[in-house]
Design a protein around this motif. Structure first.
Motif, PDB file in Angstrom:
ATOM      1  N   THR A   1      63.445  52.577  31.514  1.00 49.05           N
ATOM      2  CA  THR A   1      63.370  51.556  32.558  1.00 49.05           C
ATOM      3  C   THR A   1      61.912  51.351  32.912  1.00 49.05           C
ATOM      4  OG1 THR A   1      65.539  52.147  33.456  1.00 49.05           O
ATOM      5  CG2 THR A   1      64.058  50.931  34.903  1.00 49.05           C
ATOM      6  N   ILE A   2      61.485  50.112  33.009  1.00 54.64           N
ATOM      7  CA  ILE A   2      60.102  49.811  33.361  1.00 54.64           C
ATOM      8  C   ILE A   2      60.052  49.079  34.700  1.00 54.64           C
ATOM      9  CG2 ILE A   2      59.391  49.724  30.948  1.00 54.64           C
ATOM     10  CD1 ILE A   2      59.352  46.656  31.145  1.00 54.64           C
ATOM     11  N   ASP A   3      58.925  49.196  35.361  1.00 47.77           N
ATOM     12  CA  ASP A   3      58.703  48.520  36.634  1.00 47.77           C
ATOM     13  C   ASP A   3      57.614  47.476  36.419  1.00 47.77           C
ATOM     14  OD1 ASP A   3      58.207  47.640  39.184  1.00 47.77           O
ATOM     15  OD2 ASP A   3      58.036  49.637  40.069  1.00 47.77           O
ATOM     16  N   LEU A   4      57.995  46.203  36.380  1.00 49.91           N
ATOM     17  CA  LEU A   4      57.044  45.128  36.085  1.00 49.91           C
ATOM     18  C   LEU A   4      55.955  44.995  37.147  1.00 49.91           C
ATOM     19  CD1 LEU A   4      57.269  43.437  33.478  1.00 49.91           C
ATOM     20  CD2 LEU A   4      59.435  44.466  34.121  1.00 49.91           C
ATOM     21  N   ASP A   5      56.157  45.605  38.308  1.00 52.06           N
ATOM     22  CA  ASP A   5      55.116  45.560  39.340  1.00 52.06           C
ATOM     23  C   ASP A   5      53.881  46.357  38.928  1.00 52.06           C
ATOM     24  OD1 ASP A   5      56.668  43.965  40.979  1.00 52.06           O
ATOM     25  OD2 ASP A   5      57.551  45.662  42.061  1.00 52.06           O
ATOM     26  N   GLU A   6      54.007  47.184  37.863  1.00 54.82           N
ATOM     27  CA  GLU A   6      52.863  47.938  37.374  1.00 54.82           C
ATOM     28  C   GLU A   6      51.909  47.068  36.549  1.00 54.82           C
ATOM     29  OE1 GLU A   6      53.994  51.500  35.337  1.00 54.82           O
ATOM     30  OE2 GLU A   6      55.567  51.978  36.798  1.00 54.82           O
ATOM     31  N   SER A   7      52.362  45.932  36.064  1.00 58.90           N
ATOM     32  CA  SER A   7      51.476  45.020  35.335  1.00 58.90           C
ATOM     33  C   SER A   7      50.427  44.473  36.290  1.00 58.90           C
ATOM     34  CB  SER A   7      52.284  43.875  34.724  1.00 58.90           C
ATOM     35  OG  SER A   7      53.212  44.372  33.776  1.00 58.90           O
ATOM     36  N   ALA A   8      49.202  44.308  35.795  1.00 55.87           N
ATOM     37  CA  ALA A   8      48.115  43.901  36.686  1.00 55.87           C
ATOM     38  C   ALA A   8      47.058  43.120  35.933  1.00 55.87           C
ATOM     39  CB  ALA A   8      47.486  45.142  37.328  1.00 55.87           C
ATOM     40  N   ASN A   9      46.127  42.532  36.704  1.00 53.85           N
ATOM     41  CA  ASN A   9      45.012  41.778  36.132  1.00 53.85           C
ATOM     42  C   ASN A   9      43.666  42.404  36.497  1.00 53.85           C
ATOM     43  OD1 ASN A   9      46.485  39.708  34.810  1.00 53.85           O
ATOM     44  ND2 ASN A   9      46.843  38.706  36.787  1.00 53.85           N
ATOM     45  N   TRP A  10      43.668  43.695  36.809  1.00 52.12           N
ATOM     46  CA  TRP A  10      42.442  44.361  37.259  1.00 52.12           C
ATOM     47  C   TRP A  10      41.327  44.223  36.234  1.00 52.12           C
ATOM     48  CZ3 TRP A  10      39.915  46.139  41.227  1.00 52.12           C
ATOM     49  CH2 TRP A  10      38.916  47.088  41.066  1.00 52.12           C
ATOM     50  N   TYR A  11      41.596  44.548  34.981  1.00 49.53           N
ATOM     51  CA  TYR A  11      40.560  44.459  33.947  1.00 49.53           C
ATOM     52  C   TYR A  11      40.335  43.027  33.473  1.00 49.53           C
ATOM     53  CZ  TYR A  11      40.704  49.529  33.765  1.00 49.53           C
ATOM     54  OH  TYR A  11      40.647  50.852  34.093  1.00 49.53           O
ATOM     55  N   LEU A  12      41.412  42.284  33.293  1.00 51.55           N
ATOM     56  CA  LEU A  12      41.254  40.900  32.856  1.00 51.55           C
ATOM     57  C   LEU A  12      40.444  40.096  33.863  1.00 51.55           C
ATOM     58  CD1 LEU A  12      44.816  40.088  31.450  1.00 51.55           C
ATOM     59  CD2 LEU A  12      42.759  40.718  30.183  1.00 51.55           C
ATOM     60  N   GLY A  13      40.581  40.431  35.135  1.00 54.32           N
ATOM     61  CA  GLY A  13      39.849  39.716  36.172  1.00 54.32           C
ATOM     62  C   GLY A  13      38.370  40.034  36.207  1.00 54.32           C
ATOM     63  N   GLN A  14      37.949  41.071  35.475  1.00 54.82           N
ATOM     64  CA  GLN A  14      36.540  41.465  35.478  1.00 54.82           C
ATOM     65  C   GLN A  14      35.783  40.973  34.238  1.00 54.82           C
ATOM     66  OE1 GLN A  14      35.980  45.698  36.463  1.00 54.82           O
ATOM     67  NE2 GLN A  14      38.077  45.701  37.214  1.00 54.82           N
TER      68      GLN A  14
END
Length: 263
Positions: free
Chosen positions: A234-247
Motif C-alpha cells: 500500500t502506498i501513500d500518494l501524499d508522500e509524492s512531492a516537488n521539493w527537488y523539482l522545484g529547485q
C-alpha cells in the motif's frame, strides 16, 4: 491518499491464450480498487527477436484484449497491461489501461529499442492519465522498458502532474550488468520524488526487478527474478512531492539550451 498496489510477473510466451491464462490465474486473488501492473508484452508476447509478429493474429489479440477488459471490470481493478498492438496496418509497443467501468487508455512507447525500429511504430505522445480510486483521483505517468534510460521523459510526466510512475518492461538480457537497471529505477523515483510501480517478465536472467519504490528511493516490495508471483503493498500518494523539482535552475538550463541551438 492511500492506494493498494499489485505487481504481477510471469513467463511470457508468443502464445496469446497461454499468456491470457497466466494473467487470469495470477489475478484470481486481486482486490477491488487495486492498481495492478503487468509486464511489457504480457498479452501479445515479446522478445528480442520480433519475427514472431508475422505469425501473431491481430484478431486473436483484439479478442484477448476484450477478455482482459472484462477481467478488470469483473474484479473491479485498475489494470495496466503491456502488449504489442496492431492498429491501422502497423504494430506498436503499448501499455493498455483497463478500468473497472470499461474505460480504456493507451500509451505507445515513444523511444523504441533498436530491435523494434523498422518493425514497430513509435508513439508520439507523452501524456499522463488520471484514474479514479475509491479514495479519490490519482494522476499517473507510464513508461516502457528502455525509456528507463531517458530521465527527461519521467521529469516531463512529473511536471504534468504524475504522482506515480507505472513501468512495464521485458528486461532479461544476461549481457546487461547486474543491478544497473534496478539503480536506474531507484533514481527515477528519488529524483522525481514519485512512486515507481515496476513489472518485469519472470525470467532467471531478469536484470530489472519487479518492485515498488517510494519517493525516497526505498524499495518497498520486490519479486524474485524467475518466480511467477504477485507482490502487494500500500502506498501513500501524499508522500509524492516537488521539493527537488522545484529547485531546478530553469534559468541556467534554458540559457544553455539556447546557446547550443544558436551555434
Amino acid at each position: 491518499m492511500k492506494a493498494s498496489i499489485a505487481i504481477a510477473q510471469f513467463p511470457i510466451t508468443w502464445d496469446i491464450e497461454q499468456n491470457l491464462a497466466a494473467i487470469t490465474s495470477l489475478l484470481a486473488d486481486v482486490q477491488p480498487d487495486e492498481i495492478v501492473v503487468l509486464p511489457e508484452g504480457a498479452l501479445s508476447g515479446y522478445g528480442a527477436d520480433l519475427s514472431a509478429l508475422e505469425r501473431l493474429p491481430p484478431s486473436a489479440l483484439a479478442h484477448a484484449m476484450d477478455r482482459v477488459a472484462e477481467l478488470a471490470q469483473r474484479r473491479a481493478i485498475h489494470l495496466f497491461c503491456g502488449t504489442l498492438l496492431f492498429e491501422r496496418g502497423a504494430w506498436s509497443n503499448a501499455a493498455l489501461y483497463f478500468s473497472p467501468d470499461g474505460t480504456r487508455w493507451t500509451y505507445r512507447k515513444i523511444n523504441l529499442a533498436m530491435n523494434e525500429r523498422g518493425q514497430l511504430d513509435a508513439g508520439s505522445e507523452l501524456s499522463t492519465l488520471t484514474i479514479h480510486l475509491a479514495s479519490g483521483p490519482i494522476t499517473l505517468g507510464v513508461q516502457i522498458c528502455r525509456e528507463i534510460r531517458f530521465p527527461e521523459q519521467w521529469q516531463h510526466l512529473a511536471d504534468r502532474g504524475a504522482q506515480a510512475f507505472i513501468y512495464l518492461t521485458h528486461a532479461a538480457n544476461p549481457s546487461e550488468p547486474a543491478g544497473v537497471w534496478r539503480s536506474h529505477l531507484i533514481s527515477r523515483a528519488a529524483e522525481n520524488q514519485r512512486f515507481v510501480l515496476a513489472a518485469n517478465v519472470a525470467d532467471p536472467h531478469q536484470h530489472c526487478p519487479s518492485m515498488v519504490i517510494s519517493p525516497r528511493g526505498e524499495v518497498l516490495a520486490q519479486a524474485n527474478s524467475g518466480e511467477s508471483t504477485v507482490i502487494r503493498t500500500t502506498i501513500d500518494l501524499d508522500e509524492s512531492a516537488n521539493w527537488y523539482l522545484g529547485q531546478r535552475r530553469r534559468d541556467l538550463l534554458k540559457t544553455s539550451y539556447q546557446d547550443r541551438t544558436n551555434v
